[in-house]
Design an enzyme around this catalytic site. Structure first.
Site, short mmCIF file in Angstrom:
data_model
loop_
_atom_site.label_atom_id
_atom_site.label_comp_id
_atom_site.label_asym_id
_atom_site.label_seq_id
_atom_site.Cartn_x
_atom_site.Cartn_y
_atom_site.Cartn_z
N GLU A 171 -6.92 -3.30 -2.43
CA GLU A 171 -6.10 -4.02 -1.11
C GLU A 171 -6.55 -3.20 0.17
O GLU A 171 -7.08 -2.25 0.42
CB GLU A 171 -4.46 -3.84 -1.73
CG GLU A 171 -4.19 -2.30 -1.60
CD GLU A 171 -2.62 -2.12 -1.01
OE1 GLU A 171 -2.37 -2.58 0.01
OE2 GLU A 171 -1.99 -1.44 -1.84
N LYS B 292 7.13 4.81 -5.91
CA LYS B 292 7.68 5.99 -5.37
C LYS B 292 9.20 6.03 -5.30
O LYS B 292 9.95 4.92 -5.21
CB LYS B 292 7.33 5.97 -3.63
CG LYS B 292 6.02 6.84 -3.30
CD LYS B 292 6.02 6.83 -1.91
CE LYS B 292 4.64 5.86 -1.49
NZ LYS B 292 4.65 4.59 -2.07
#
Ligand code: PSU
Ligand code: MN
Length: 310
Positions: free
Chosen positions: A27, A162
């Site tokens: 990406e 995260k």
């Protein structure tokens, strides 16, 4: 299979796909919004080298001048890295506007998955997935990465999510969306900087051959969802949960003070965590991305080997 007419692959990606050789998607939001310049460009290049040395063709995906590009040249990486957050962070809903206006878009996990699938690429390595944000019960901030994982058949290797997100709710959402979540050599879902999160993975797989079997089984059934493969950061590079937790809380509080919301939250939090850790989080981020690229290359190779036997 010929390439979708809207997409522009590099010669090496076009040839590899035409010949049934393995290709790994990568990406570009991670380049423009996920890391500072020049570490971002250096990392993007090093990741491509790791993939090539693994016998796989890298396809970093972005929209440049309104054209979805499947594989980037060196100066394209430089452009995205240098422009940083001035480039549009493009999720799937942003693709048509960016293309129609002839602009640049750095593709998120969701948009990269969609363009990879259109190009015929089935494996994609990244850093961290988007998910359900903390406070989503009122903000309704849930990443379109999850929507896309539920509808696009690409295997996505990440280091988990995260703890700037609500990890428990993210796992619940992935269950509802029927996305297989696989821990690679781990019983615990990793939390990006840390190998642990306190949450178990529904499925553990210990070898690349078995990862390839699982991805094949999903495809053979015609289930159109992707597969989320969670690959923990290498032990030597991790920031333990107890050390990162307070830093993330500080970053979240700073974000509230500044009134940052929506698609700007992840880039802001990543940048703030780099500042608050004195750069240690950037070192960890780079290490886990490389680790994911290695596993992605291995999986792409294993899947291509099965496919050429058919
Ligand atoms: N997490 C990271 N680094 C990143 C991102 C997430 O550690 O660069 C990026 C990815 O491109 C991911 C996107 O797809 O943020 C999710 O953004 P949002 O929550 O706005 O969908
Ligand atoms: Mn969001």
């Amino acid at each position: 299979m010929s390439m979708h007419p809207r997409l522009r692959p590099t010669d090496e990606v076009r040839d590899a796909l035409a010949e049934g050789r393995p290709v790994l998607a990568l990406e570009s939001t991670i380049i423009s919004h996920g890391m500072p310049y020049p570490d971002n460009v250096r990392t993007a290049r090093e990741v491509e080298t790791i993939v090539r040395e693994g016998g796989v063709t890298p396809a970093t995906i972005a929209v440049l001048d309104g054209v979805p590009r499947i594989g980037l040249e060196d100066d394209d990486l430089e452009l995205l890295g240098k422009a940083g957050q001035s480039v549009t962070k493009a999720s799937v809903r942003d693709l048509a506007p960016v293309i129609a206006s002839g602009g640049h878009g750095a593709t998120t996990v969701a948009a990269t998955m969609r363009l990879a699938a259109l190009a015929g690429i089935g494996v994609f390595a990244t850093g961290g997935l988007g998910g359900v944000h903390r406070g989503a019960a009122t903000s309704m901030d849930v990443s379109a990465d999850l929507t896309e994982l539920s509808r696009t058949p690409v295997a996505v290797i990440s280091a988990g999510v995260k703890s700037i997100l609500d990890i428990g709710l993210t796992l619940e959402a992935m269950e509802t969306l029927s996305i297989p979540v696989v821990g690679y050599q781990t019983d615990e879902f990793p939390s990006f900087y840390s190998r642990s999160s306190g949450y178990a993975v529904p499925t553990r797989v210990d070898t690349v051959a078995n990862l390839a079997r699982l991805v094949r089984a999903q495809r053979d059934l015609g289930i159109t969802a992707g597969v989320s493969i969670a690959n923990p950061i290498p032990a030597g590079d991790e920031i333990p949960e107890h050390r990162i937790a307070g830093i993330i809380d500080t970053a979240l509080a700073d974000m509230d003070v500044r009134g940052i919301t929506g698609k700007d939250t992840t880039p802001f939090l990543l940048g703030r965590v780099v500042e608050l850790t004195g750069g240690a989080s950037l070192t960890a981020n780079i290490a886990l991305v490389k680790n994911n690229a290695q596993l992605g290359a291995d999986l792409a190779l294993a899947l291509a080997a099965v496919e050429t036997q058919e």
